[in-house]
Design a protein around this motif. Sequence first.
Motif, mmCIF file in Angstrom:
data_model
loop_
_atom_site.group_PDB
_atom_site.id
_atom_site.type_symbol
_atom_site.label_atom_id
_atom_site.label_comp_id
_atom_site.label_asym_id
_atom_site.label_seq_id
_atom_site.Cartn_x
_atom_site.Cartn_y
_atom_site.Cartn_z
ATOM 1 N N UNK A 59 0.853 -1.186 0.000
ATOM 2 C CA UNK A 59 0.000 0.000 0.000
ATOM 3 C C UNK A 59 0.892 1.240 0.000
ATOM 4 N N UNK A 60 0.543 2.199 -0.858
ATOM 5 C CA UNK A 60 1.277 3.459 -0.939
ATOM 6 C C UNK A 60 0.391 4.551 -0.358
ATOM 7 N N UNK A 66 0.725 15.719 7.383
ATOM 8 C CA UNK A 66 0.230 15.815 8.755
ATOM 9 C C UNK A 66 -0.763 14.719 9.113
ATOM 10 N N UNK A 67 -1.256 13.959 8.124
ATOM 11 C CA UNK A 67 -2.167 12.853 8.435
ATOM 12 C C UNK A 67 -1.569 11.496 8.074
ATOM 13 N N UNK A 68 -0.325 11.477 7.604
ATOM 14 C CA UNK A 68 0.279 10.213 7.167
ATOM 15 C C UNK A 68 0.320 9.192 8.294
ATOM 16 N N UNK A 69 0.769 9.585 9.481
ATOM 17 C CA UNK A 69 0.877 8.624 10.586
ATOM 18 C C UNK A 69 -0.498 8.100 10.984
ATOM 19 N N UNK A 70 -1.515 8.956 10.977
ATOM 20 C CA UNK A 70 -2.874 8.543 11.325
ATOM 21 C C UNK A 70 -3.416 7.536 10.304
ATOM 22 N N UNK A 71 -3.238 7.837 9.020
ATOM 23 C CA UNK A 71 -3.725 6.944 7.973
ATOM 24 C C UNK A 71 -2.956 5.629 8.000
ATOM 25 N N UNK A 72 -1.665 5.701 8.257
ATOM 26 C CA UNK A 72 -0.867 4.484 8.348
ATOM 27 C C UNK A 72 -1.403 3.567 9.438
ATOM 28 N N UNK A 73 -1.646 4.114 10.613
ATOM 29 C CA UNK A 73 -2.160 3.313 11.725
ATOM 30 C C UNK A 73 -3.523 2.710 11.389
ATOM 31 N N UNK A 74 -4.399 3.514 10.779
ATOM 32 C CA UNK A 74 -5.735 3.028 10.408
ATOM 33 C C UNK A 74 -5.652 1.884 9.410
ATOM 34 N N UNK A 75 -4.859 2.051 8.370
ATOM 35 C CA UNK A 75 -4.801 1.034 7.315
ATOM 36 C C UNK A 75 -4.098 -0.235 7.789
ATOM 37 N N UNK A 76 -3.105 -0.098 8.648
ATOM 38 C CA UNK A 76 -2.473 -1.285 9.217
ATOM 39 C C UNK A 76 -3.460 -2.051 10.084
ATOM 40 N N UNK A 77 -4.283 -1.331 10.840
ATOM 41 C CA UNK A 77 -5.285 -1.990 11.688
ATOM 42 C C UNK A 77 -6.306 -2.748 10.857
ATOM 43 N N UNK A 78 -6.620 -2.234 9.670
ATOM 44 C CA UNK A 78 -7.593 -2.887 8.788
ATOM 45 C C UNK A 78 -6.984 -4.017 7.970
ATOM 46 N N UNK A 79 -5.667 -4.147 8.006
ATOM 47 C CA UNK A 79 -5.012 -5.203 7.242
ATOM 48 C C UNK A 79 -5.069 -4.969 5.747
ATOM 49 N N UNK A 80 -4.876 -3.717 5.323
ATOM 50 C CA UNK A 80 -4.990 -3.382 3.903
ATOM 51 C C UNK A 80 -3.930 -4.065 3.059
ATOM 52 N N UNK A 81 -2.699 -4.221 3.604
ATOM 53 C CA UNK A 81 -1.594 -4.694 2.769
ATOM 54 C C UNK A 81 -0.594 -5.508 3.577
ATOM 55 N N UNK A 83 2.670 -4.914 3.037
ATOM 56 C CA UNK A 83 3.722 -3.916 3.248
ATOM 57 C C UNK A 83 3.127 -2.533 3.045
ATOM 58 N N UNK A 84 3.634 -1.565 3.822
ATOM 59 C CA UNK A 84 3.160 -0.186 3.723
ATOM 60 C C UNK A 84 4.346 0.751 3.494
ATOM 61 N N UNK A 85 4.154 1.705 2.604
ATOM 62 C CA UNK A 85 5.128 2.774 2.433
ATOM 63 C C UNK A 85 4.363 4.062 2.215
#
Length: 363
Positions: A59-60, A66-81, A83-85
């Motif tokens: 997931x890219x 300013x919202x990157x860390x928030x979105x990263x945490x949300x998408x990791x919790x949902x199991x989107x991918x 690997x995340x970058x």
Amino acid sequence: MIRTTAVVGTGLIGTSVGLALSSRGVDVHLIDIDERTAHVAAALGAGTVSAPARPVDIAVLAVPPHVTSKVLTEQQSRGLARTYTDVAGVTGPAYRAVLSGPHLADYVGGHPMAGGEQPGPLAARRDLFEDRRWVLTPGPATSQSALNRSLELVALCRAVPVVMDSASHDRAIALVSHVPHVVSALMAACLENAPAEALRLVGREVRELTRIAGEDPQLWSQILRANVSTVAEVLGDLATHLDATLGALHDLALDAPEAQERGLAVLEDLLHRGQRGTSAVRGGAVDHGTRSETVSVGIEGRPGELRRLLSVVEEFKRHTTGINVEQCARPSGLRIRIDALPPTAGLLEARLKEEGWNVLAPC
């Protein structure tokens, strides 16, 4: 191997990533809180507006810093991918967001060194990253598989990967990107109320210096905020040099030979250092840790011949570091020495021979 990707955020960078990956056969899912923007990206060919049914390979996150860390945490919790970058440009805040979570191994910070003056998907290009550096900042706990997927992503976008630690990246980017943007904005702000007769004299130098100041102010305020301490440190160094330069100018204005001599010495030192810095930047733009090689071409001094040769060299200019002209012993003979990185030097030499030029000719 990357077969599926999710791009979260479909502005200029996210849409360009989607266009590049889609053109290489990757199945791209586009996700954006603004569905209209996502549909524009999809209409351009960047992917499909849909959430994946199962975790994608990578997931890219192409959302504002300013919202990157928030979105990263949300998408990791949902199991989107798997690997995340991200493309946030400042890697420290996002990495700190996962330090206390269970997904440290899945995340690789990212910063493609590409962009544009116009925001939004309509400004996107699938070749935006071609031959541009793309920094990856894996953390100590990043898995090899996550780093490998991120490297493959960079390759699919035809960019040049550069692996750095997060702190070194943020310090380097403050020096070569963030502070130059502030300086550009400061100079442009001085021109805001300039008289018409001054603006009529604006030339290439001012346009080049102020060009990046025209980029999105809201985005850049977020970037600077994310890297605030390092930017402030570099700006402090710059302020010291400005103070010294101002003092030198005041000395030159005095009717005192010793003061004038002192001021002139400071100014000349500054200008010489600037000249050396310019040479370092030009060399750094093509430096991949190897020394340049020289391709020598002998030509006769007939009108138009040198221009014809330089038109061929121009095609390789991104990876050349210098061109010098030498007079041969023959009155009409010239030797052109082109310095280039080893891969480019070989390609350039082959091209010149194919065009019939006298390569490696002695003077």
